[in-house]
Design a protein around this motif. Structure first.
Motif: not given
Lengths: 286, 140
Positions: A205-209, A214, B41, B43-44
Motif C-alpha cells: 500500500y501507499l500509507y498516509e501519513p 496506521l 492501493p 491505506l490511510t
C-alpha cells in the motif's frame, strides 16, 4: 374419590413446568430479535475489517507489526466465548466439544493451550475438567460493552507480544439461522491472509501519513471489532438456541401431560367400573 | 460506459452504502483525496468530514464520517468509519449546539479540562455542519 391422586399431582407439576418453559420461550423470542438486530448491525463492519486485514496480510508492508509475523507454534491461546446462563440446548456443549478436540490434537503434537474465557458456562466447564485458564470474564450480558471485554482479552495479547503464546484463536458460535448455530474457531493472531487472493506479497500500500502508526491503529480496531462481533453473535445464538430448547421442552411437557391424562382416565374408568360391579354384585346378593 | 469501482461505506453500527461509483472524494489524514477507478492501493486514516460519491448515473451522494480508515484496492474502495451517516440524517440543530458547546469549552478552560477531547468534538461538529452546507448547495 381417591383414585390416581399421585397421577393428578404429577400432571399438575408438569403443567406448572410447562408454564415456565413457555414463558421462557417467549422471553427468549423477544430477546432474540434484539440480539439479532445487534449482530446484524455490526456484521458489515467486522466483515469489511476482516477483508482489509486479509489484504494487508497479503501485501508486503514496509512495517511488519508483531501481530503479522508467523512464528513456530509452541503454545496457543484460545479465547472462548460462551453464554452466562444455561438452558440453551447443546450450544455450549457443542462448542466445548469442538474446542477440546482441537486442544487434544494440539496436545498430541506437544503444543499446550492457554484459555481466556467469556461467560459463566465456560468458566464452570473448565473448572471441572481442568485446563490452563488465564482470564475469565463474567456477565457481559446481551448488549456487551467493548470496554468490559478488552481487560480480560488484553492478558492474551500481552502473552502474544511476550512470545508466551504463538497463536490466538477465538472460539464462538456462528449464527447460521434460528435453528442452526455452528461452533467455529477463527485465527485472530497472527493476522490471517485472505486466501483466494492470488497476487500475494508482491505489492504494498501507499500509507498516509506513516505505515507504522496506521497499521497499529488499524490492527487494534480490527481485533476489537472481531471480539465484539463474536460476543454479540454468540448472544444472538444463545437466545435462538434457548428459544428452540424451551419450545421443545414445552412440546415435550404437552406430550407428557397427554400420556399422564390417559393413564389417569384409564385408572378412573377402571375404578368406576369396579364400583358399579361391586354395587350390582351387592344388590344381586341381597 | 464510464469506468466504475465498488465503494463500501460501513460504520461500527451499520452498513451505510454499497454500490458502484465513478469517484470518491473525502478528507484523509494529510489532505483532500479524490479517488478514481484504478487508484494505487492506499491505506490511510480519514478526518471527520464530508464523503462525496459520484454515482454511475452522474448523481452525487453526500455522507458524513467522523473518522476511521480508508482502504483502496484497484477496484474496491472501503471506508471503515467510526460513525457515519447519510447527510440527510444529520440533525442540524444538534450539530450547531455541539459546536457551540465545544467552542465554549475551549474558551473557558477549567483546570481539569481535556483539551484534545474538546478539539476533537469541535472538529466533528464543524465537519457535520460543513456536510450539511455542502448538501444544501447541491439541492439548489
Amino acid at each position: 374419590m381417591a383414585v390416581g391422586k399421585e397421577i393428578r399431582k404429577k400432571i399438575g407439576s408438569v403443567e406448572n413446568t410447562q408454564k415456565i418453559t413457555s414463558a421462557m420461550q417467549m422471553v427468549a423470542a423477544s430477546k432474540m430479535r434484539r440480539t439479532q438486530e445487534n449482530m446484524r448491525r455490526g456484521k458489515p463492519y467486522a466483515e469489511k475489517m476482516r477483508q482489509v486485514i486479509g489484504h494487508l496480510a497479503n501485501a508486503n508492508p514496509e512495517y511488519r507489526h508483531a501481530y503479522m509475523v508467523e512464528r513456530e507454534v509452541r503454545r496457543v491461546g484460545y479465547l472462548v466465548v460462551s453464554t452466562d446462563k444455561g438452558l440453551c440446548g447443546g450450544l455450549n456443549v457443542n462448542l466445548f466439544r469442538e474446542l477440546v478436540r482441537d486442544m487434544a490434537q494440539r496436545h498430541s503434537q506437544g503444543v499446550e493451550s492457554d484459555l481466556a474465557l467469556v461467560g459463566n458456562k465456560a468458566a464452570a466447564f473448565f473448572r471441572s475438567i481442568g485446563g490452563n485458564v488465564v482470564a475469565v470474564m463474567h456477565n457481559v450480558g446481551e448488549s456487551p460493552v467493548l470496554a468490559d471485554l478488552i481487560g480480560g482479552v488484553k492478558v492474551m495479547f500481552d502473552a502474544y507480544e511476550e512470545n508466551r503464546i504463538d497463536r490466538l484463536y477465538i472460539a464462538s458460535n456462528d449464527f447460521v439461522n434460528t435453528m442452526v448455530q455452528s461452533p467455529v474457531m477463527r485465527q485472530l493472531l497472527p493476522l490471517n491472509p485472505d486466501v483466494g487472493d492470488s497476487h500475494q506479497r508482491r505489492w504494498d500500500y501507499l500509507y498516509e501519513p506513516d505505515a507504522r502508526q496506521l497499521i497499529e491503529d488499524l490492527v487494534v480496531r480490527y481485533v476489537e471489532s472481531q471480539i465484539y462481533q463474536a460476543v454479540v453473535e454468540n448472544a444472538a445464538c444463545e437466545q435462538a438456541a434457548k428459544m428452540i430448547a424451551m419450545k421443545n421442552a414445552t412440546e415435550n411437557a404437552e406430550k407428557l401431560i397427554g400420556e399422564l391424562k390417559l393413564i389417569y382416565n384409564n385408572a378412573r374408568q377402571a375404578a368406576i367400573t369396579q364400583e358399579i360391579a361391586e354395587i350390582v354384585g351387592g344388590a344381586a346378593a341381597v | 460506459m464510464t469506468a466504475t469501482m465498488r465503494c463500501d461505506i460501513v460504520s461500527a453500527e451499520q452498513e451505510i452504502f454499497s454500490g458502484a461509483v465513478t469517484m470518491v472524494s473525502l478528507r484523509g489524514t494529510i489532505g483532500e483525496l479524490g479517488i478514481l477507478p484504478g487508484h494505487a492501493p492506499l491505506l490511510t486514516g480519514i478526518q471527520p468530514g464530508v464523503v462525496q460519491l459520484r454515482l454511475e448515473n452522474g448523481e452525487e451522494e453526500v455522507f458524513y464520517a467522523s473518522g476511521g480508515f480508508l482502504e483502496i484496492q484497484p477496484s474496491i474502495v472501503t471506508i471503515l468509519a467510526d460513525t457515519a451517516s447519510r447527510a440527510e440524517d444529520i440533525d442540524e440543530a444538534a450539530a450547531a449546539e455541539a459546536r457551540q458547546a465545544a467552542e465554549r469549552a475551549l474558551s473557558e478552560q477549567a483546570a481539569d479540562f481535556d483539551f484534545s477531547l474538546a478539539t476533537a468534538q469541535l472538529a466533528q461538529a464543524a465537519a457535520q455542519l460543513r456536510t450539511l452546507e455542502e448538501l444544501r448547495k447541491r439541492r439548489r
